[in-house]
Design a protein around this motif. Structure first.
Motif, mmCIF file in Angstrom:
data_model
loop_
_atom_site.group_PDB
_atom_site.id
_atom_site.type_symbol
_atom_site.label_atom_id
_atom_site.label_comp_id
_atom_site.label_asym_id
_atom_site.label_seq_id
_atom_site.Cartn_x
_atom_site.Cartn_y
_atom_site.Cartn_z
ATOM 1 N N LEU A 1 0.817 -1.213 0.000
ATOM 2 C CA LEU A 1 0.000 0.000 0.000
ATOM 3 C C LEU A 1 0.851 1.264 0.000
ATOM 4 C CD1 LEU A 1 -2.942 -1.017 2.361
ATOM 5 C CD2 LEU A 1 -2.738 -1.247 -0.117
ATOM 6 N N GLY A 2 2.129 1.107 0.327
ATOM 7 C CA GLY A 2 3.042 2.244 0.242
ATOM 8 C C GLY A 2 3.153 2.798 -1.170
ATOM 9 N N LEU A 3 2.824 1.952 -2.172
ATOM 10 C CA LEU A 3 2.814 2.436 -3.556
ATOM 11 C C LEU A 3 1.955 3.690 -3.695
ATOM 12 C CD1 LEU A 3 2.329 -0.634 -5.973
ATOM 13 C CD2 LEU A 3 4.221 0.985 -5.960
ATOM 14 N N PHE A 4 0.811 3.696 -2.976
ATOM 15 C CA PHE A 4 -0.155 4.780 -3.146
ATOM 16 C C PHE A 4 0.216 6.027 -2.353
ATOM 17 C CE2 PHE A 4 -2.457 0.856 -4.105
ATOM 18 C CZ PHE A 4 -2.870 1.140 -5.393
ATOM 19 N N ARG A 5 1.364 5.955 -1.634
ATOM 20 C CA ARG A 5 1.882 7.195 -1.051
ATOM 21 C C ARG A 5 2.410 8.114 -2.143
ATOM 22 N NH1 ARG A 5 4.700 3.690 2.816
ATOM 23 N NH2 ARG A 5 3.354 3.388 4.630
ATOM 24 N N SER A 6 2.701 7.513 -3.285
ATOM 25 C CA SER A 6 3.100 8.307 -4.450
ATOM 26 C C SER A 6 1.854 8.966 -5.032
ATOM 27 C CB SER A 6 3.758 7.415 -5.508
ATOM 28 O OG SER A 6 3.854 8.100 -6.741
ATOM 29 N N VAL A 7 1.748 10.284 -4.863
ATOM 30 C CA VAL A 7 0.588 11.018 -5.379
ATOM 31 C C VAL A 7 0.483 10.874 -6.905
ATOM 32 C CG1 VAL A 7 -0.481 13.306 -5.640
ATOM 33 C CG2 VAL A 7 0.526 12.621 -3.448
ATOM 34 N N PRO A 8 1.604 10.980 -7.646
ATOM 35 C CA PRO A 8 1.496 10.810 -9.109
ATOM 36 C C PRO A 8 0.972 9.432 -9.505
ATOM 37 C CG PRO A 8 3.574 11.849 -8.555
ATOM 38 C CD PRO A 8 2.964 11.407 -7.262
ATOM 39 N N LEU A 9 1.443 8.362 -8.829
ATOM 40 C CA LEU A 9 0.966 7.009 -9.161
ATOM 41 C C LEU A 9 -0.528 6.889 -8.882
ATOM 42 C CD1 LEU A 9 2.683 3.642 -8.562
ATOM 43 C CD2 LEU A 9 0.359 3.944 -7.727
ATOM 44 N N SER A 10 -0.967 7.395 -7.727
ATOM 45 C CA SER A 10 -2.396 7.347 -7.392
ATOM 46 C C SER A 10 -3.210 8.161 -8.390
ATOM 47 C CB SER A 10 -2.621 7.880 -5.972
ATOM 48 O OG SER A 10 -1.933 7.088 -5.026
ATOM 49 N N ALA A 11 -2.701 9.335 -8.736
ATOM 50 C CA ALA A 11 -3.408 10.184 -9.713
ATOM 51 C C ALA A 11 -3.469 9.504 -11.074
ATOM 52 C CB ALA A 11 -2.706 11.537 -9.839
ATOM 53 N N GLY A 12 -2.374 8.824 -11.460
ATOM 54 C CA GLY A 12 -2.358 8.112 -12.737
ATOM 55 C C GLY A 12 -3.373 6.985 -12.776
ATOM 56 N N THR A 13 -3.533 6.275 -11.657
ATOM 57 C CA THR A 13 -4.508 5.182 -11.586
ATOM 58 C C THR A 13 -5.934 5.722 -11.705
ATOM 59 O OG1 THR A 13 -2.987 3.947 -10.148
ATOM 60 C CG2 THR A 13 -5.280 3.226 -10.205
ATOM 61 N N VAL A 14 -6.231 6.782 -10.944
ATOM 62 C CA VAL A 14 -7.561 7.405 -11.022
ATOM 63 C C VAL A 14 -7.816 7.941 -12.431
ATOM 64 C CG1 VAL A 14 -9.003 9.300 -10.168
ATOM 65 C CG2 VAL A 14 -7.620 7.968 -8.569
ATOM 66 N N LEU A 15 -6.780 8.537 -13.019
ATOM 67 C CA LEU A 15 -6.917 9.083 -14.373
ATOM 68 C C LEU A 15 -7.232 7.987 -15.385
ATOM 69 C CD1 LEU A 15 -6.669 11.537 -16.253
ATOM 70 C CD2 LEU A 15 -4.213 11.121 -16.360
ATOM 71 N N MET A 16 -6.580 6.830 -15.240
ATOM 72 C CA MET A 16 -6.835 5.714 -16.153
ATOM 73 C C MET A 16 -8.282 5.245 -16.031
ATOM 74 S SD MET A 16 -5.439 3.899 -18.531
ATOM 75 C CE MET A 16 -3.678 4.146 -18.368
ATOM 76 N N ILE A 17 -8.804 5.196 -14.798
ATOM 77 C CA ILE A 17 -10.194 4.784 -14.578
ATOM 78 C C ILE A 17 -11.154 5.782 -15.225
ATOM 79 C CG2 ILE A 17 -11.986 4.473 -12.816
ATOM 80 C CD1 ILE A 17 -9.739 3.423 -10.949
ATOM 81 N N LEU A 18 -10.907 7.080 -15.017
ATOM 82 C CA LEU A 18 -11.797 8.110 -15.556
ATOM 83 C C LEU A 18 -11.727 8.170 -17.081
ATOM 84 C CD1 LEU A 18 -11.187 10.996 -12.974
ATOM 85 C CD2 LEU A 18 -13.103 9.389 -13.064
ATOM 86 N N MET A 19 -10.517 8.004 -17.635
ATOM 87 C CA MET A 19 -10.372 8.001 -19.090
ATOM 88 C C MET A 19 -11.143 6.842 -19.711
ATOM 89 S SD MET A 19 -8.733 6.277 -21.757
ATOM 90 C CE MET A 19 -7.322 5.439 -21.050
ATOM 91 N N ALA A 20 -10.996 5.640 -19.113
ATOM 92 C CA ALA A 20 -11.698 4.468 -19.642
ATOM 93 C C ALA A 20 -13.212 4.613 -19.467
ATOM 94 C CB ALA A 20 -11.202 3.203 -18.931
ATOM 95 N N PHE A 21 -13.634 5.233 -18.373
ATOM 96 C CA PHE A 21 -15.062 5.507 -18.141
ATOM 97 C C PHE A 21 -15.638 6.288 -19.323
ATOM 98 C CE2 PHE A 21 -18.635 8.005 -16.841
ATOM 99 C CZ PHE A 21 -19.260 7.358 -15.799
ATOM 100 N N ALA A 22 -14.979 7.397 -19.664
ATOM 101 C CA ALA A 22 -15.482 8.258 -20.742
ATOM 102 C C ALA A 22 -15.358 7.579 -22.103
ATOM 103 C CB ALA A 22 -14.731 9.588 -20.737
#
Length: 518
Positions: free
Chosen positions: A261-282
Motif C-alpha cells: 500500500l506504500g505504492l499509493f503514497r506516491s501522489v502521481p501514481l495514485s493520480a495516474g490510476t484514477v486518471l486511467m479509470i476516468l479516461m476508460a469511463f469516458a
C-alpha cells in the motif's frame, strides 16, 4: 545492473515489436467478438443471456486476474509469464473456433481472459526493464498505439471476417498470430528479474482482491438487469467494499503483500490510476453507444460503422508516438491535461449528434477524441509504471490494466443507466405525441429495451407510415439519451483533466538493461 544484451536477445525495439504482437491479440478480442455475437447466437442457437456471457465471462476473468498476473510476472519473470499467456490465449482461441456448444464458447472465453491477464502486465514489465528512461515514453506511446488501433479496428476486421468467412475465423486468426508472437518471444525476449523481487505469495490477499474485483464488476455488469437499487446489486457492492477493506487491512500485516500500500503514497501514481479509470469511463462507455448510433440509427453495416471510426483509430495511431515524444520532453502533466480537455470537448461535441448528422461532422469529433485519448493512454501508463519500483513493475502494469477494465465497466454501467433513465421518461410521451397511442406496461418495457440500442420496435405487418413514425420516435429518443450520456462522459473528462494536474514523471524510471542498444 546486468550488462546490456547483445544481438536479438533483449534488443529494446525488437522487444517492443514482440510484445506488441501478443498485446494486439488481447486488445482486438475486446471489440472484435461483439461483431461475431449475432452469428454465434444464430449458429449455436444461443439465448441473449448466453451471448452476453461471451463478453462478460472474458471481461470478468481479465479484470479479476490482472493484478495477480502482474505479481506472477514479478515473481517468476515477465518473459515466462508473457510466453505462457501467448500460448494459452492462442490455444483457447482455437478451442472456441472448434466449439459446437455456446457453453464451451463461454468456458474458453473465460480461459482467454485469464491468459490475456498474464500477457498485458508482463508486456509492460518487459518494456520497463528493457528501455532506458529517456526512451520509455516513446515505447509506451507505440504500445498504446497498438492497443488503441487494435481496439478501434476490431469491429472492422470482425465485420470483414464474419461477412466473408465465418464467426469461427474471428477466433482462429489468433492461432497464427499467437504462434508468431511465441516464436518472436522465444528469440527476442530476455528475462529480467529485480534483485529484490518477491519470493513468496500473498494467497489471502489474492483471494480477497479477486473476490472484491469479481463482486464489483459483477454488480456493474448485472446492475441494469437486477435493478440498481435491488438487494442483489447492493449486496454485491457491499461484498466488494467489505473485501476491499479487509484486503487493505491484510496488506499492512503480511510480509510480502500482493500490492504494497506504500505504492499509493506516491501522489502521481495514485493520480495516474484514477486518471486511467476516468479516461476508460469516458472512452469505453461512450464508444459503446457510438456503434449502436452508427449501425441502428444511421443503418450502417458493421464494416461501414468501423470505417466511420477510422478518424478515431487513425488519430490514435498518429498521436500516440508523438505523445510519447512530447511527454519525454515536457513531462506528463501538460500533455495529460491537454488530452483530457480535448476528450471533454469531443464528448460535449458528440452530445450534439443528431439523426441527420453528416459524416464530416462525426469525423471531426471522432478525430478530436483520438487526439485527446492518445497522450492519456501513454502518459497515465508511464506515470503508474514509472513511479513504481522496478521489482513491482508487473503489479503496476496490472494496476494500469485493471484501472482500464474497472473504468470501462463503470462507464458502460453508469452511462447505460443514464440512457435507460432518459428513455424511460421520454419514450412514452414521444410515442403519444407521434399519434401512436399510449405505451405502458409490458409493451413499454419491450420497446424501451429495443430503443436503448437504437433499434425501432416495429411490430410485424405494420403499415409503412406507422413503421416510419415508430422509427422516428425510437431514433429521436435514443439520440436524446445518448446526448445525456455523452454530457456525463464530458463532465467526467473535465474531472480527469483536474486529476491530471497531480501527475509527474516517474521517480523510479531508471534506465533498463537495453540502454546499450539505443
Amino acid at each position: 545492473m546486468p550488462a546490456p544484451a547483445k544481438g536479438l536477445r533483449g534488443h529494446p525495439w525488437l522487444t517492443l515489436f514482440a510484445v506488441a504482437i501478443g498485446v494486439m491479440m488481447v486488445a482486438l478480442d475486446g471489440t472484435i467478438v461483439a461483431i461475431a455475437n449475432p452469428a454465434i447466437q444464430h449458429d449455436l442457437d444461443a439465448s441473449l443471456q448466453d451471448v452476453q456471457w461471451i463478453t462478460n465471462g472474458y471481461m470478468l476473468a481479465l479484470a479479476v486476474s490482472l493484478i495477480t498476473a502482474g505479481k506472477l510476472g514479478d515473481r517468476f519473470g515477465h518473459r515466462q509469464t508473457f510466453l505462457i499467456g501467448v500460448v494459452g490465449f492462442g490455444a483457447a482461441s482455437g478451442a472456441i473456433g472448434l466449439s459446437h456448444s455456446v457453453t464451451f464458447v463461454i468456458a474458453f472465453r473465460v480461459l482467454q481472459g485469464l491468459f490475456g491477464a498474464l500477457l498485458m502486465p508482463a508486456a509492460l514489465g518487459l518494456l520497463r526493464a528493457t528501455f532506458p528512461a529517456e526512451k520509455l515514453n516513446m515505447a509506451i506511446g507505440i504500445w498504446g498505439m497498438v492497443i488503441g488501433a487494435s481496439t478501434a479496428g476490431g469491429p472492422i476486421l470482425g465485420g470483414v471476417l464474419v461477412e466473408h468467412v465465418s464467426w469461427q475465423s474471428v477466433f482462429f486468426i489468433n492461432v497464427p498470430v499467437g504462434a508468431i508472437a511465441l516464436v518472436l518471444g522465444l528469440l527476442i525476449l530476455r528475462d529480467h528479474r529485480a534483485e529484490n523481487a518477491p519470493r513468496s505469495f500473498d494467497i489471502l490477499g489474492i483471494v480477497l482482491l479477486s473476490v472484491a474485483m469479481f463482486c464489483m464488476i459483477w454488480a456493474l455488469i448485472k446492475g441494469s438487469e437486477y435493478g440498481w437499487g435491488s438487494g442483489r446489486t447492493l449486496g454485491f457492492i457491499a461484498a466488494a467494499v467489505i473485501c476491499f477493506v479487509l484486503f487493505a487491512l491484510w496488506e499492512t500485516k503480511v510480509r510480502e503483500p500482493l500490492i504494497p500500500l506504500g505504492l499509493f503514497r506516491s501522489v502521481p501514481l495514485s493520480a495516474g490510476t484514477v486518471l486511467m479509470i476516468l479516461m476508460a469511463f469516458a472512452f469505453m462507455g461512450g464508444l459503446f453507444f457510438v456503434t449502436f448510433y452508427l449501425q441502428n440509427v444511421h443503418g450502417m453495416s458493421a464494416v461501414d460503422s468501423g470505417l466511420h471510426l477510422l478518424p478515431l483509430t487513425g488519430m490514435m495511431i498518429v498521436a500516440s508516438p508523438v505523445a510519447g515524444a512530447l511527454i519525454t520532453k515536457l513531462g506528463p502533466r501538460v500533455p495529460l491535461v491537454g488530452g483530457m480537455v480535448c476528450t471533454a470537448v469531443a464528448m460535449f461535441g458528440m452530445s450534439r449528434l443528431t439523426i441527420g448528422t453528416d459524416t464530416v461532422t462525426m469525423s471531426i469529433w471522432f478525430a478530436l477524441l483520438g487526439l485527446g485519448l492518445a497522450p492519456v493512454m501513454v502518459g497515465a501508463t508511464e506515470v503508474i509504471v514509472g513511479n513504481a519500483p522496478i521489482e513491482l513493475s508487473g503489479v503496476a502494469g496490472g494496476l494500469q490494466q485493471a484501472g482500464m477494465q474497472v473504468g470501462g465497466s463503470l462507464g458502460t454501467a453508469v452511462l447505460g443507466a443514464v440512457m435507460s433513465s432518459q428513455i424511460s421518461s421520454k419514450l412514452p410521451e414521444n410515442w403519444t405525441a407521434a399519434g401512436l397511442g399510449k405505451l405502458e406496461g409490458a409493451p413499454l418495457s419491450q420497446a424501451s429495451s429495443a430503443v436503448s440500442v437504437g433499434a425501432a420496435p416495429v411490430p410485424p405487418g405494420a403499415k409503412p407510415e406507422v413503421a416510419a413514425k415508430i422509427a422516428g420516435v425510437a431514433h429521436d429518443t435514443f439520440v436524446s439519451g445518448m446526448s445525456s450520456a455523452f454530457t456525463v462522459a464530458g463532465i467526467v473528462a473535465v474531472v480527469a483533466a483536474a486529476v491530471a494536474m497531480f501527475t509527474k514523471r516517474g521517480e523510479n524510471a531508471e534506465a533498463g538493461v537495453g540502454a546499450g542498444h539505443i
